[in-house]
Motif scaffolding. Structure first.
Motif, short mmCIF file in Angstrom:
data_model
loop_
_atom_site.label_atom_id
_atom_site.label_comp_id
_atom_site.label_asym_id
_atom_site.label_seq_id
_atom_site.Cartn_x
_atom_site.Cartn_y
_atom_site.Cartn_z
N GLN A 67 31.12 -56.42 -68.99
CA GLN A 67 32.45 -57.02 -68.91
C GLN A 67 33.59 -56.02 -69.08
OE1 GLN A 67 32.02 -60.04 -67.74
NE2 GLN A 67 29.85 -59.62 -68.13
N THR A 68 33.32 -54.89 -69.71
CA THR A 68 34.36 -53.88 -69.91
C THR A 68 33.81 -52.50 -69.57
OG1 THR A 68 33.78 -53.39 -72.23
CG2 THR A 68 35.29 -55.24 -71.83
N ASN A 69 34.70 -51.57 -69.31
CA ASN A 69 34.28 -50.20 -69.02
C ASN A 69 33.57 -49.57 -70.21
OD1 ASN A 69 35.08 -49.45 -66.25
ND2 ASN A 69 37.14 -49.94 -66.94
N ALA A 70 34.02 -49.88 -71.41
CA ALA A 70 33.37 -49.33 -72.60
C ALA A 70 31.91 -49.79 -72.69
CB ALA A 70 34.14 -49.74 -73.86
N GLN A 71 31.67 -51.07 -72.38
CA GLN A 71 30.30 -51.58 -72.38
C GLN A 71 29.46 -50.91 -71.30
OE1 GLN A 71 30.90 -55.78 -71.87
NE2 GLN A 71 31.64 -56.10 -73.95
N VAL A 72 30.05 -50.70 -70.14
CA VAL A 72 29.32 -50.04 -69.05
C VAL A 72 28.93 -48.62 -69.46
CG1 VAL A 72 29.54 -49.11 -66.71
CG2 VAL A 72 30.35 -51.42 -67.22
N ASP A 73 29.89 -47.85 -69.96
CA ASP A 73 29.61 -46.47 -70.35
C ASP A 73 28.55 -46.42 -71.46
OD1 ASP A 73 31.43 -45.48 -68.51
OD2 ASP A 73 33.09 -45.50 -69.94
N LEU A 75 26.12 -48.56 -71.98
CA LEU A 75 24.81 -48.86 -71.38
C LEU A 75 24.27 -47.66 -70.60
CD1 LEU A 75 25.32 -52.53 -70.14
CD2 LEU A 75 23.80 -51.77 -71.97
N VAL A 76 25.14 -46.98 -69.86
CA VAL A 76 24.71 -45.80 -69.11
C VAL A 76 24.20 -44.72 -70.05
CG1 VAL A 76 25.45 -43.95 -67.56
CG2 VAL A 76 26.21 -46.29 -67.14
N LEU A 77 24.92 -44.49 -71.14
CA LEU A 77 24.50 -43.48 -72.12
C LEU A 77 23.16 -43.86 -72.75
CD1 LEU A 77 27.95 -42.78 -73.82
CD2 LEU A 77 26.63 -41.16 -72.45
N ARG A 78 22.98 -45.15 -73.05
CA ARG A 78 21.71 -45.60 -73.63
C ARG A 78 20.55 -45.44 -72.65
NH1 ARG A 78 21.69 -49.79 -77.89
NH2 ARG A 78 23.71 -49.87 -78.93
N LEU A 79 20.80 -45.77 -71.39
CA LEU A 79 19.76 -45.60 -70.38
C LEU A 79 19.38 -44.14 -70.22
CD1 LEU A 79 21.11 -48.10 -67.69
CD2 LEU A 79 18.85 -48.24 -68.77
N VAL A 88 20.57 -43.00 -62.46
CA VAL A 88 21.46 -44.11 -62.79
C VAL A 88 22.80 -43.92 -62.09
CG1 VAL A 88 22.66 -45.34 -64.65
CG2 VAL A 88 20.36 -44.43 -65.04
N GLY A 89 23.31 -44.99 -61.50
CA GLY A 89 24.61 -44.94 -60.86
C GLY A 89 25.67 -45.59 -61.73
N ARG A 90 26.82 -44.94 -61.81
CA ARG A 90 27.97 -45.51 -62.54
C ARG A 90 29.05 -45.80 -61.51
NH1 ARG A 90 32.25 -47.85 -64.44
NH2 ARG A 90 33.03 -47.26 -66.51
N LEU A 91 29.14 -47.08 -61.12
CA LEU A 91 30.16 -47.50 -60.16
C LEU A 91 31.46 -47.73 -60.92
CD1 LEU A 91 30.85 -48.41 -57.26
CD2 LEU A 91 30.08 -50.71 -57.91
N LEU A 103 29.73 -38.84 -69.66
CA LEU A 103 28.80 -39.02 -68.55
C LEU A 103 28.75 -37.79 -67.65
CD1 LEU A 103 29.56 -42.70 -67.44
CD2 LEU A 103 27.99 -41.88 -69.20
N ASP A 104 29.79 -36.96 -67.68
CA ASP A 104 29.82 -35.77 -66.82
C ASP A 104 28.72 -34.78 -67.18
OD1 ASP A 104 31.94 -36.64 -65.26
OD2 ASP A 104 33.45 -35.75 -66.57
N GLY A 105 28.24 -34.83 -68.40
CA GLY A 105 27.20 -33.89 -68.82
C GLY A 105 25.80 -34.37 -68.55
N LEU A 106 25.65 -35.50 -67.89
CA LEU A 106 24.32 -36.07 -67.62
C LEU A 106 23.99 -35.91 -66.14
CD1 LEU A 106 24.72 -39.35 -69.71
CD2 LEU A 106 23.59 -37.23 -70.41
N ASP A 107 23.03 -35.04 -65.84
CA ASP A 107 22.71 -34.73 -64.44
C ASP A 107 22.14 -35.92 -63.69
OD1 ASP A 107 23.55 -32.12 -64.85
OD2 ASP A 107 21.54 -31.39 -65.38
N GLN A 108 21.44 -36.82 -64.41
CA GLN A 108 20.79 -37.94 -63.71
C GLN A 108 21.74 -39.09 -63.43
OE1 GLN A 108 20.71 -37.34 -66.90
NE2 GLN A 108 19.73 -38.94 -68.12
N VAL A 109 22.98 -39.00 -63.90
CA VAL A 109 23.97 -40.06 -63.68
C VAL A 109 24.88 -39.67 -62.52
CG1 VAL A 109 25.87 -41.37 -64.67
CG2 VAL A 109 23.91 -40.75 -66.10
N ARG A 110 24.86 -40.50 -61.47
CA ARG A 110 25.75 -40.27 -60.32
C ARG A 110 26.91 -41.24 -60.41
NH1 ARG A 110 23.22 -41.14 -54.49
NH2 ARG A 110 21.69 -39.70 -55.41
#
Length: 448
Positions: A67-73, A75-79, A88-91, A103-110
């Motif tokens: 529901q929020t960008n903070a929640q999205v970020d 979840l991406v960090l946890r994944l 993992v994609g971060r739209l 997220l910029d330091g995570l190579d597997q996150v596009r």
């Protein structure tokens, strides 16, 4: 006489059984949706991450809706932490600062503002608002909707064409979805756009599997019975810890003041009520705001240390582990100013809406009805008090004016009964009485 064996509640085993049933229905069920009710601190995000990893490992690409960008970020960090090799994609939006720079330091996150750039990834995560603008893509087989009770039904309708099956995870006791316009004209209609996504989903699909997480790993044994009974009477839960598993100690002894006495009461019992003399006040009651700031200052000055199941050694109670909760933004601003005047700057001070989903060791709450001449629907909203009373791992200190119980009795609920609208239970009037009745056992009177 024959001794009767009493079953021992094993929180880990109960939580594992519930999670296994949820994952089975998600991975192997045939229904288009699975609904999971979760009490505060029961591991919603942990479940979402595990379900995403299970689906991805089974070769089923999925979209995740938060529901929020903070929640999205988050979840991406946890994944990324749980599965470093999982793409993992971060739209995100086209704003100048659309996501957490971690997220910029995570190579597997596009990361991309275009869904087409993330096609083919195992997991793509974004907000409901961003997903609503995605068009012309092949639907995902699966979706996970996080904080589903905070999602409006019109937001669900906007994204429903993007997936075939979905897991809905949320907390039914939290605040209702926010709408900036009045929604009375839709009340009782099956397509009420302001209703929560889950309530509308279940109204049209009552056969969908429904599960609940039975254990709160955040709330201590002193808090879970009250929060469960007052706000979750039909879906009760237990604390994952027992009495004595957590402890809050202070290196500096009490000076005998009201602030120190309520701190000691909260440290010993998990709850404290600091009650000021009865009086109708402005919303930003200067004396109540000063009391909140004084309690926080003493929490820090007295060198608190928290002991819990997370670590064998006591952990210092720092400013980052304390939060202040209010009903209104101007109250939060007044508390921040008062704290700054006392040299405190790193304590989180915010409204219930913004504290939702967060966790702290100690919370200090300015009661929504303190000093008021009336009890409006806003201040009686069950979810608001539930959020404020369920953010802590060790202790919650409530600050208010005397007379709230009498105020409630003088202002019984007068909301109109509308056909087709499910009556919320418990209502705010009843929940407030339940909480105040319990807090009265931990009351400290203070004359500032």
């Amino acid at each position: 006489m024959t001794a009767v064996a009493t079953a021992v509640f094993d929180p880990g085993a109960e939580a594992a059984r519930a999670t296994d049933a949820i994952l089975h229905d998600t991975l192997h069920g045939t229904d288009r949706g699975v609904v999971v009710d979760s009490p505060p601190g029961a591991g919603k995000s942990t479940l979402v991450v595990r379900a995403a990893l299970e689906l991805a490992s089974a070769g089923r690409p999925l979209m995740v809706i938060a529901q929020t960008n903070a929640q999205v970020d988050d979840l991406v960090l946890r994944l990324a932490e749980k599965a470093p090799d999982l793409p993992v994609g971060r739209l995100h939006s086209s704003d100048s600062d659309p996501y957490d720079k971690a997220l910029d330091g995570l190579d597997q996150v596009r990361k991309s503002a275009k869904a087409a750039d993330l096609a083919g990834l195992d997991v793509v995560v974004s907000t409901a608002a961003k997903w609503a603008h995605v068009k012309g893509v092949e639907p995902w087989r699966h979706a996970i909707v996080d904080e589903a009770y905070q999602m409006r039904s019109d937001a669900l309708l906007a994204v429903a064409g993007l997936f075939e099956r979905a897991l809905f995870v949320g907390d039914p006791g939290q605040l209702d979805p926010f709408a900036i316009v009045g929604s009375e004209q839709w009340a009782g209609l099956s397509y009420d756009p302001s209703a929560s996504a889950v309530s509308t989903l279940l109204a049209h699909n009552p056969h969908l599997p429904q599960h609940r997480l039975p254990v709160s790993w955040r709330l201590p044994a002193s808090a879970a019975p009250l929060v469960s009974g007052a706000f979750y009477p039909y879906t009760p839960f237990r604390s994952g810890t027992g009495h004595g598993d957590r402890r809050l100690d202070f290196g500096v002894p009490s000076d005998g003041s009201g602030t120190d006495r309520v701190i000691d009461e909260a440290a010993a019992s998990g709850w404290g009520l600091l009650e000021l003399p009865a009086r109708n006040t402005p919303r930003t009651d200067p004396e109540a705001v000063h009391a909140v700031a004084a309690v926080v200052r003493r929490l820090l000055d007295r060198g608190g240390a928290a002991t819990s199941e997370r670590a064998p050694d006591p952990v210092p109670l720092t400013a980052e582990r304390i939060a202040v909760g209010t009903a209104h933004r101007d109250q939060a601003a007044a508390v921040r100013a008062a704290l700054a005047g006392l040299g405190v700057t790193d304590v989180t001070v915010d409204t219930a809406n913004r504290l939702q989903g967060r966790e702290f060791d100690v919370t200090v709450v300015l009661h929504p009805l303190s000093g008021r001449p009336d009890a409006t629907a806003f201040h009686l909203e069950t979810g608001r008090l539930c959020v404020l009373a369920s953010r802590h791992r060790h202790a919650c200190i409530v600050i208010c004016r005397e007379g709230i119980t009498e105020l409630l009795d003088d202002h019984p609920s007068t909301e109109p009964v509308q056909l087709g609208v499910t009556v919320k239970f418990p209502d705010g009037w009843e929940a407030n009485h339940a909480v105040l009745s319990h807090l009265a056992e931990h009351r400290v009177a203070w004359r500032p």
